[in-house]
Design a protein around this motif. Structure first.
Motif, PDB file in Angstrom:
ATOM      1  N   VAL A 230       0.908   0.123  -2.895  1.00  0.00           N
ATOM      2  CA  VAL A 230       0.572   0.083  -1.471  1.00  0.00           C
ATOM      3  C   VAL A 230      -0.277   1.279  -1.080  1.00  0.00           C
ATOM      4  O   VAL A 230      -1.329   1.137  -0.434  1.00  0.00           O
ATOM      5  CB  VAL A 230       1.856   0.040  -0.612  1.00  0.00           C
ATOM      6  CG1 VAL A 230       1.522   0.206   0.869  1.00  0.00           C
ATOM      7  CG2 VAL A 230       2.606  -1.270  -0.838  1.00  0.00           C
TER       8      VAL A 230
ATOM      9  N   THR B 281      -7.563  -5.045  -1.802  1.00  0.00           N
ATOM     10  CA  THR B 281      -6.879  -6.330  -1.637  1.00  0.00           C
ATOM     11  C   THR B 281      -6.128  -6.721  -2.901  1.00  0.00           C
ATOM     12  O   THR B 281      -4.996  -7.217  -2.840  1.00  0.00           O
ATOM     13  CB  THR B 281      -7.893  -7.439  -1.271  1.00  0.00           C
ATOM     14  OG1 THR B 281      -8.530  -7.104  -0.035  1.00  0.00           O
ATOM     15  CG2 THR B 281      -7.199  -8.787  -1.138  1.00  0.00           C
TER      16      THR B 281
ATOM     17  N   LEU C 271      -4.231   1.515   0.219  1.00  0.00           N
ATOM     18  CA  LEU C 271      -4.695   2.142   1.460  1.00  0.00           C
ATOM     19  C   LEU C 271      -5.808   3.147   1.194  1.00  0.00           C
ATOM     20  O   LEU C 271      -6.774   3.243   1.964  1.00  0.00           O
ATOM     21  CB  LEU C 271      -3.521   2.824   2.165  1.00  0.00           C
ATOM     22  CG  LEU C 271      -2.482   1.877   2.771  1.00  0.00           C
ATOM     23  CD1 LEU C 271      -1.233   2.635   3.179  1.00  0.00           C
ATOM     24  CD2 LEU C 271      -3.062   1.119   3.965  1.00  0.00           C
TER      25      LEU C 271
ATOM     26  N   PRO D 263      -2.833 -11.067   7.284  1.00  0.00           N
ATOM     27  CA  PRO D 263      -2.578 -10.419   8.572  1.00  0.00           C
ATOM     28  C   PRO D 263      -2.267 -11.428   9.664  1.00  0.00           C
ATOM     29  O   PRO D 263      -2.755 -12.558   9.626  1.00  0.00           O
ATOM     30  CB  PRO D 263      -3.892  -9.683   8.860  1.00  0.00           C
ATOM     31  CG  PRO D 263      -4.922 -10.424   8.081  1.00  0.00           C
ATOM     32  CD  PRO D 263      -4.223 -10.917   6.849  1.00  0.00           C
TER      33      PRO D 263
ATOM     34  N   GLU E  56      -8.880   1.207   0.494  1.00  0.00           N
ATOM     35  CA  GLU E  56      -9.350   0.592   1.734  1.00  0.00           C
ATOM     36  C   GLU E  56     -10.081   1.595   2.615  1.00  0.00           C
ATOM     37  O   GLU E  56     -11.117   1.296   3.216  1.00  0.00           O
ATOM     38  CB  GLU E  56      -8.142   0.021   2.477  1.00  0.00           C
ATOM     39  CG  GLU E  56      -8.480  -0.751   3.744  1.00  0.00           C
ATOM     40  CD  GLU E  56      -7.231  -1.325   4.387  1.00  0.00           C
ATOM     41  OE1 GLU E  56      -7.146  -2.562   4.515  1.00  0.00           O
ATOM     42  OE2 GLU E  56      -6.326  -0.534   4.752  1.00  0.00           O
TER      43      GLU E  56
ATOM     44  N   ALA F 176       2.564  -5.062   2.197  1.00  0.00           N
ATOM     45  CA  ALA F 176       1.456  -5.585   1.400  1.00  0.00           C
ATOM     46  C   ALA F 176       1.200  -7.046   1.737  1.00  0.00           C
ATOM     47  O   ALA F 176       0.043  -7.493   1.801  1.00  0.00           O
ATOM     48  CB  ALA F 176       1.757  -5.430  -0.089  1.00  0.00           C
TER      49      ALA F 176
ATOM     50  N   PHE G 282      -2.980  -4.716  -3.012  1.00  0.00           N
ATOM     51  CA  PHE G 282      -2.003  -5.253  -2.055  1.00  0.00           C
ATOM     52  C   PHE G 282      -1.378  -6.546  -2.586  1.00  0.00           C
ATOM     53  O   PHE G 282      -0.191  -6.800  -2.397  1.00  0.00           O
ATOM     54  CB  PHE G 282      -2.657  -5.499  -0.689  1.00  0.00           C
ATOM     55  CG  PHE G 282      -3.046  -4.241   0.041  1.00  0.00           C
ATOM     56  CD1 PHE G 282      -2.199  -3.128   0.074  1.00  0.00           C
ATOM     57  CD2 PHE G 282      -4.275  -4.167   0.709  1.00  0.00           C
ATOM     58  CE1 PHE G 282      -2.566  -1.979   0.750  1.00  0.00           C
ATOM     59  CE2 PHE G 282      -4.634  -3.009   1.390  1.00  0.00           C
ATOM     60  CZ  PHE G 282      -3.787  -1.907   1.409  1.00  0.00           C
TER      61      PHE G 282
ATOM     62  N   SER H  52       1.665  -8.419   4.580  1.00  0.00           N
ATOM     63  CA  SER H  52       0.972  -8.461   5.877  1.00  0.00           C
ATOM     64  C   SER H  52      -0.498  -8.073   5.742  1.00  0.00           C
ATOM     65  O   SER H  52      -1.341  -8.528   6.514  1.00  0.00           O
ATOM     66  CB  SER H  52       1.663  -7.531   6.878  1.00  0.00           C
ATOM     67  OG  SER H  52       1.411  -6.163   6.568  1.00  0.00           O
ATOM     68  N   LYS H  53      -0.810  -7.247   4.730  1.00  0.00           N
ATOM     69  CA  LYS H  53      -2.202  -6.829   4.536  1.00  0.00           C
ATOM     70  C   LYS H  53      -3.061  -7.967   3.993  1.00  0.00           C
ATOM     71  O   LYS H  53      -4.253  -8.073   4.325  1.00  0.00           O
ATOM     72  CB  LYS H  53      -2.273  -5.636   3.586  1.00  0.00           C
ATOM     73  CG  LYS H  53      -1.693  -4.354   4.153  1.00  0.00           C
ATOM     74  CD  LYS H  53      -2.510  -3.801   5.305  1.00  0.00           C
ATOM     75  CE  LYS H  53      -3.852  -3.291   4.869  1.00  0.00           C
ATOM     76  NZ  LYS H  53      -4.613  -2.674   5.992  1.00  0.00           N
TER      77      LYS H  53
END
Length: 296
Positions: free
Chosen positions: A228, A248, A232, A268, A235, A262, A251, A264-265
């Protein structure tokens, strides 16, 4: 006379043939003494309760995870080995089985005996238990002694002690050194905790490039939190060029292991565009998870 003698010889031959046949059958039916002999109690204990964290374990047998210990068999073998005066390794293994069986008091007594025999992983486990009772000075001393033998678990726990000031003054530099030592020994938590320290930059200087490297080491070893945090960093382009596709993918790996953030990423929630449009650009920036909000 000749016929009578021949009959006697035939009878004798028949008796001999019968005896030989019976002996042959017996030889087939009975296994060899080696095959029939069970493992010695000490070896059976090693086979049933060896720990992956124990560098002193009997390498002839695979390590057994705590949840896979067959308590009845292991307890019988390890008790017998202990009663026969086996070494500190089997004493530790008996403690491990007792702990798995919920007998913490007896487990602690056996750990203490194994510690007296200088068994490294017993020192770590005993240190944790006495630390829970508030004796942090003795806890820290045992971590030091066990870490000096090269025990990975001890190195990691010593890193935590220096980071959090458990039984000693907090020292970020020494914490980082012990986490790195654990990481070199392929410990995923050592790599992850070192990455967090480098990412935060509160106890040691912030270094995003090194943080990303140790997050990747931990992620490659299956640490979901590292996946995770590395996602980030990818990203946001911290310590590297931003790479949305790589973020991605990271995640997705964490999501496959059940991490809710993850998940939710990569999927979304739907956002009300009318509401989002009314948010000032400066406020929209706050929707990005900052470093302080990361998994520690």
């Amino acid at each position: 006379m000749k016929n009578e003698a021949s009959k006697r010889i035939s009878v004798v031959n028949a008796i001999l043939l019968t005896a030989v046949s019976l002996l042959s059958i017996a030889a087939i039916a009975l296994p060899s003494a080696h095959a029939a002999s069970p493992l010695l109690p000490a070896d059976q204990c090693d086979a049933e309760a060896g720990s992956e964290h124990d560098l002193q374990r009997n390498m002839a047998f695979r390590p057994v995870a705590t949840e896979d210990i067959r308590i009845g068999i292991a307890l019988s073998a390890c008790r017998e080995a202990y009663n026969q005066g086996s070494g500190p390794r089997q004493t530790f293994e008996l403690a491990r089985v007792l702990h798995a069986a919920g007998q913490r008091g007896q487990a602690m007594a056996m750990l203490e005996k194994a510690v007296e025999g200088n068994h490294a992983v017993a020192m770590v486990n005993y240190a944790v238990m006495i630390g829970e009772r508030g004796d942090h000075a003795s806890e820290f001393a045992l971590y030091q002694k066990a870490a000096a033998t090269g025990n990975i678990l001890a190195a990691y726990n010593l890193g935590v002690a220096y980071r959090d000031g458990v039984g000693t003054a907090a020292n970020g530099k020494l914490a980082a050194q012990w986490f790195e030592r654990a990481s070199v020994a392929r410990d995923n938590l050592g790599a992850f905790n070192l990455a967090v320290m480098l990412d935060e930059g509160t106890q040691i200087p912030e270094d995003d490039q090194r943080a990303a490297r140790f997050y990747k080491l931990a992620a490659d070893r299956g640490n979901v939190d590292a996946m995770v945090n590395l996602g980030l960093m990818l990203e946001n382009g911290e310590g590297m060029v931003a790479d949305a596709a790589a973020a991605t993918e990271m995640f997705k790996k964490a999501a496959e292991k059940g991490d809710a953030f993850a998940q939710s990423k990569i999927a979304p929630p739907q956002i009300d565009t009318a509401t989002t449009a009314s948010i000032e650009p400066s406020e929209q920036a706050n929707l990005v998870l900052p470093k302080a909000g990361r998994v520690k």
